[in-house]
Every structure is written in structure tokens, then in C-alpha cells.
Design a protein around this motif. Structure first.
Motif, PDB file in Angstrom:
ATOM      1  N   CYS A 185     -10.863  42.441  24.801  1.00 40.52           N
ATOM      2  CA  CYS A 185     -10.574  43.236  26.000  1.00 40.52           C
ATOM      3  C   CYS A 185     -11.902  43.801  26.495  1.00 40.52           C
ATOM      4  N   GLU A 186     -12.390  43.287  27.594  1.00 39.50           N
ATOM      5  CA  GLU A 186     -13.649  43.759  28.199  1.00 39.50           C
ATOM      6  C   GLU A 186     -14.804  43.658  27.205  1.00 39.50           C
ATOM      7  N   GLN A 187     -14.875  42.550  26.460  1.00 34.97           N
ATOM      8  CA  GLN A 187     -15.887  42.479  25.406  1.00 34.97           C
ATOM      9  C   GLN A 187     -16.945  41.408  25.634  1.00 34.97           C
ATOM     10  N   ASP A 188     -18.013  41.555  24.874  1.00 34.51           N
ATOM     11  CA  ASP A 188     -19.163  40.660  25.029  1.00 34.51           C
ATOM     12  C   ASP A 188     -19.038  39.478  24.069  1.00 34.51           C
ATOM     13  N   ALA A 189     -20.002  38.546  24.166  1.00 37.26           N
ATOM     14  CA  ALA A 189     -19.897  37.288  23.426  1.00 37.26           C
ATOM     15  C   ALA A 189     -20.070  37.471  21.915  1.00 37.26           C
ATOM     16  N   ASP A 190     -20.709  38.561  21.489  1.00 47.43           N
ATOM     17  CA  ASP A 190     -20.830  38.762  20.037  1.00 47.43           C
ATOM     18  C   ASP A 190     -19.446  38.969  19.417  1.00 47.43           C
ATOM     19  N   CYS A 191     -18.542  39.628  20.178  1.00 52.51           N
ATOM     20  CA  CYS A 191     -17.170  39.823  19.685  1.00 52.51           C
ATOM     21  C   CYS A 191     -16.458  38.468  19.585  1.00 52.51           C
ATOM     22  N   GLY A 218     -10.323  38.401  28.035  1.00 51.85           N
ATOM     23  CA  GLY A 218     -11.052  39.566  27.534  1.00 51.85           C
ATOM     24  C   GLY A 218     -12.550  39.380  27.480  1.00 51.85           C
ATOM     25  N   HIS A 219     -13.026  38.212  27.945  1.00 46.93           N
ATOM     26  CA  HIS A 219     -14.472  37.947  27.976  1.00 46.93           C
ATOM     27  C   HIS A 219     -15.015  38.547  29.270  1.00 46.93           C
ATOM     28  N   HIS A 220     -15.883  39.538  29.163  1.00 51.90           N
ATOM     29  CA  HIS A 220     -16.372  40.247  30.362  1.00 51.90           C
ATOM     30  C   HIS A 220     -17.579  39.523  30.954  1.00 51.90           C
ATOM     31  N   ILE A 221     -17.389  38.234  31.185  1.00 53.30           N
ATOM     32  CA  ILE A 221     -18.490  37.313  31.485  1.00 53.30           C
ATOM     33  C   ILE A 221     -19.301  37.715  32.720  1.00 53.30           C
ATOM     34  N   ARG A 223     -19.790  40.715  33.956  1.00 54.14           N
ATOM     35  CA  ARG A 223     -20.386  42.063  33.907  1.00 54.14           C
ATOM     36  C   ARG A 223     -21.888  41.919  33.738  1.00 54.14           C
ATOM     37  N   ARG A 224     -22.638  42.773  34.441  1.00 54.25           N
ATOM     38  CA  ARG A 224     -24.096  42.702  34.299  1.00 54.25           C
ATOM     39  C   ARG A 224     -24.460  42.927  32.826  1.00 54.25           C
ATOM     40  N   GLY A 225     -25.343  42.088  32.306  1.00 55.80           N
ATOM     41  CA  GLY A 225     -25.806  42.273  30.925  1.00 55.80           C
ATOM     42  C   GLY A 225     -25.004  41.490  29.903  1.00 55.80           C
ATOM     43  N   TYR A 226     -23.906  40.847  30.320  1.00 55.04           N
ATOM     44  CA  TYR A 226     -23.109  40.044  29.382  1.00 55.04           C
ATOM     45  C   TYR A 226     -23.987  38.920  28.819  1.00 55.04           C
TER      46      TYR A 226
END
Ligand SMILES: Cc1ncc(COP(=O)(O)O)c(C=O)c1O
Length: 388
Positions: A185-191, A218-221, A223-226
Motif C-alpha cells: 500500500c503506497e510502498q516502494d520497490a524495496d518492499c 500498492g506500488h507507488h511507482i 511518486r517522486r523518488g520511487y
């Protein structure tokens, strides 16, 4: 407001409350998603539960591969309007759901072996009679949590979503062409990377037998900085190792920051600070603010106390909690001022309701290339009357 304008329409010309979706902002997200597809060969579906505005679905279909639906209605919208792949997952289907989905879905993902064995032949026979063929998938539960909010964590203890490894039935896999999970949910690729490792540890033996594995949403692709490079590497490694097609089914990332909710100040009440009543309602027009909960951002505002004038902003309903939050502005708000709430395309337009009989917001589209605003939908008494 300072620096770059945060939107490219004039809120004072709009009848309020209203949503404004901007095609240019949508295109910017689609461009990033296209980059992921081009670099990996993965397929990306739009999660309609998040954003389902029919008018812009053909535009999104120009880039993405299809939709993921959560119900017969969403599947029908995908089939009728998006016109590409339709994947459906429901925690459980009724017989009527199944008969309806046979007309629209291409992939049917089951949440249990019970439902799969109960409905597989009905689906095959019904689809064949309609000249269609439907592939079957299963949702697995990788039992790996990355989120901290239980209602948004399908891997939380006691979850009803996805088959756990202990309940998995390798003997019943004939006829299954895909596996699916969703835990972010709204998470980055490390998750995602950690989740993939957990899923491989539990279910790796079965991936090779599949045509595809769907990494959910849930991949916040966008979003700036993803971390796009890590996402790409995770997908490429996975496809290579298991020889399967990877799917992603983001909702938020497709329409992130691409829409606004414009409201108007109706009154200002005295209190420990000014209490501003606007014509948009938090429970009726942005219920996620209460459900999640979060404080929606307003263009040109800061946190309480940051700018010269601080106030509390709420809506017109009877609910004491119809409050967006506390905000500060450079100058005091006045009756008639417009408030432009940011990032309101996702999980807002799909969740509106007519609580208190409050009218649904108009839906506007800010068009490319000139930024002209077109009214797509208006609502009235009949929308309130007809659903009750
Ligand atoms: C199964 C499934 N797929 C995709 C999504 C879309 O997630 P998001 O909008 O966070 O990308 C969700 C969200 O709840 C989901 O439950």
C-alpha cells in the motif's frame, strides 16, 4: 501560492464542489508506467477500485494492458470501455457473479480452492457457450507484511485474502495458469523485493508451472523518488528465474496527483481558531480521509501555524468529524474563496456517497493540449433518490 502553479485551471470559474482530472498529469504517470513496461516486458493493469472514470479509460488503455476488477460491474466497465484484458479477483463469488463475469472477464482469480472447484466447470461451460475462454488464477497469501495499518494489510494475522502455504493444494493446480498476490500500500520497490523473496520461499515451486504471476497493487511507482531501477531489476530477475510473465495492477500509481477536488468557503465560524465550512463534505466526497485516516493537502496552504492565518476546515454535513484538518494560509479565508484539494482522483471519486443528501461533486476534465476544462458529469436529486 509560490513557484510552479499546482494546477492549470481557474477554480473561480468552476461550479463547486467538483472534481477536476487533468489529462496532462495522467499522461505524465502513464509515461512512467510505459517506461517500466518497455524496460521489463511486464504487463500493467489499472486497478479500477481506485480510479474508474469511464471518460479517460480509453486514454489509459493507450498505454496499459487491461484492468483488474473486483466485481462484475468493474469487469463490465473494463470489457465495455477499456477493451483490453480483464482480470477479476473477488474474496468470494456468488453463482450470479460467476454467470455475469463469464461475459466480461478473461482471467478469474479465486481466493480459495473451494470456490475454484465449485465453479470451474460452470465457468468453462458458460464461457464456451458464449464463444469465450476464461483462464483461472489463484490468490496466494505470501504471509509477508510490509504495512503497519492492519486494514490495509492483506497479510495481517487472520486475513481473509489469499491462500496460505499450509492450505495450498498442489494436487488441484491443473487448469490454473496464474498466481496472484497483493500486500503493498503506497510502498516502494524495496518492499516488493522483500515480498518477492517471501513469496518465492513459500510458493516458488509452483511459479514455473504458471503462465503469469501478478504482483498486485500498492506500488507507488509514479511518486517522486520511487526506486524505478529496483522495480525493473526485481521484475526482470523474477521473469528470468521462473520463466513467467509478470503483471502489476496498481491503482494509485496510475492517477496519483492527477486530480483535484475544488470546494468553496460557505461560512466562517468563531472558535479557538476560525472554523471554515466549505461545500465539500469529508465523509461524502473524500471518505478515505476518515477511513485511512489522512490530512488532504490544499494547494497554497501549509500546516497549522506555518503561515500567517490558521483555521480548521470542515464540510456541511451533520457529522462532527466532517473535518479535513487544520491549515494555514498567507491571508485569511473569506466566504466564496475556492479551496483546491490535491491528489483527489484516487480512492475519492470511486468512494463518494450522498450522505445527508449532499449532492455529488461535478466531474470535470482538464484537456490536453490547451488545459480547457470540460464538464463530464453533473449530479442532482435523482442520483440521491435513485439509489435509495
Ligand atoms: C488486489 C488488489 N489489487 C490492486 C490494488 C490497487 O492498489 P493501489 O491502488 O494501492 O495500487 C488493490 C488495492 O487495494 C488490491 O486489493
Amino acid at each position: 501560492m509560490t513557484g510552479q502553479p499546482e494546477y492549470r485551471f481557474d477554480p473561480n470559474t468552476l461550479s463547486t464542489p467538483c472534481f477536476v482530472v487533468d489529462e496532462k498529469l495522467l499522461d505524465a504517470n502513464l509515461n512512467i508506467l510505459k517506461g517500466v513496461k518497455d524496460r521489463t516486458g511486464c504487463k500493467i493493469l489499472l486497478a479500477l477500485k481506485c480510479f474508474a472514470m469511464p471518460r479517460v479509460l480509453p486514454r489509459i488503455a493507450g498505454v496499459l494492458d487491461g484492468v483488474c476488477a473486483s466485481s462484475p460491474h468493474e469487469a463490465r466497465l473494463g470489457y465495455d470501455v477499456f477493451k483490453k484484458e480483464v482480470h477479476t479477483f473477488g474474496a468470494a463469488y456468488s453463482r450470479d457473479d460467476i454467470l455475469d463475469l463469464c461475459r466480461t472477464t478473461d482471467h478469474l482469480v479465486f481466493n480459495s480452492f473451494n470456490q475454484y472447484t465449485r465453479f470451474a466447470s460452470l465457468v468453462k461451460d458458460t464461457a464456451a457457450a458464449l464463444g469465450r475462454s476464461i483462464e483461472f488464477g489463484l490468490r496466494i497469501n505470501p504471509e509477508h507484511s510490509e504495512g503497519t495499518v492492519p486494514i490495509y494489510d492483506p497479510c495481517a494475522p487472520g486475513s481473509r485474502l489469499g491462500i496460505k502455504r499450509k492450505d495450498f493444494r498442489p494436487d488441484l493446480l491443473a487448469g490454473i495458469t496464474g498466481l496472484h498476490w497483493h500486500n503493498l500500500c503506497e510502498q516502494d520497490a524495496d518492499c516488493l523485493e522483500r515480498t518477492v523473496r517471501a513469496a518465492e520461499a513459500g510458493f516458488g515451486d509452483f511459479f514455473k508451472k504458471m503462465n503469469y504471476v501478478n504482483f498486485g497493487g500498492g506500488h507507488h511507482i509514479t511518486r517522486r523518488g520511487y526506486n524505478l531501477d529496483l522495480l525493473v531489476e526485481t521484475i526482470l530477475t523474477f521473469q528470468d528465474r521462473w520463466d513467467v510473465q509478470v503483471y502489476l495492477e496498481p491503482g494509485e500509481a496510475v492517477a496519483l496527483n492527477a486530480g483535484f477536488l475544488v470546494a468553496q468557503v460557505l461560512d466562517i465560524l468563531p472558535g479557538d481558531m476560525d472554523i471554515v465550512i466549505m461545500d465539500a463534505s469529508v465523509p461524502a466526497h473524500m471518505p478515505d480521509v476518515i477511513e485511512m485516516p489522512y490530512r488532504p493537502d490544499i494547494a497554497g496552504s501549509g500546516p497549522a501555524g506555518k503561515k500567517a492565518y490558521t483555521c480548521r476546515i470542515g464540510g456541511p454535513s451533520c457529522l462532527a468529524g466532517d473535518v479535513a484538518g487544520e491549515y494555514s494560509f498567507d491571508t485569511p479565508l473569506k466566504v466564496g474563496d475556492r479551496l483546491v484539494f490535491k491528489d483527489m482522483a484516487i480512492y475519492s471519486m470511486v468512494k463518494t456517497n450522498t450522505f445527508n443528501g449532499i449532492c455529488l461533486p461535478d466531474i470535470n476534465l482538464c484537456r490536453e493540449p490547451d488545459g480547457r476544462v470540460e464538464t463530464v458529469r453533473t449530479f442532482g436529486y435523482s442520483d440521491f433518490y435513485n439509489r435509495l
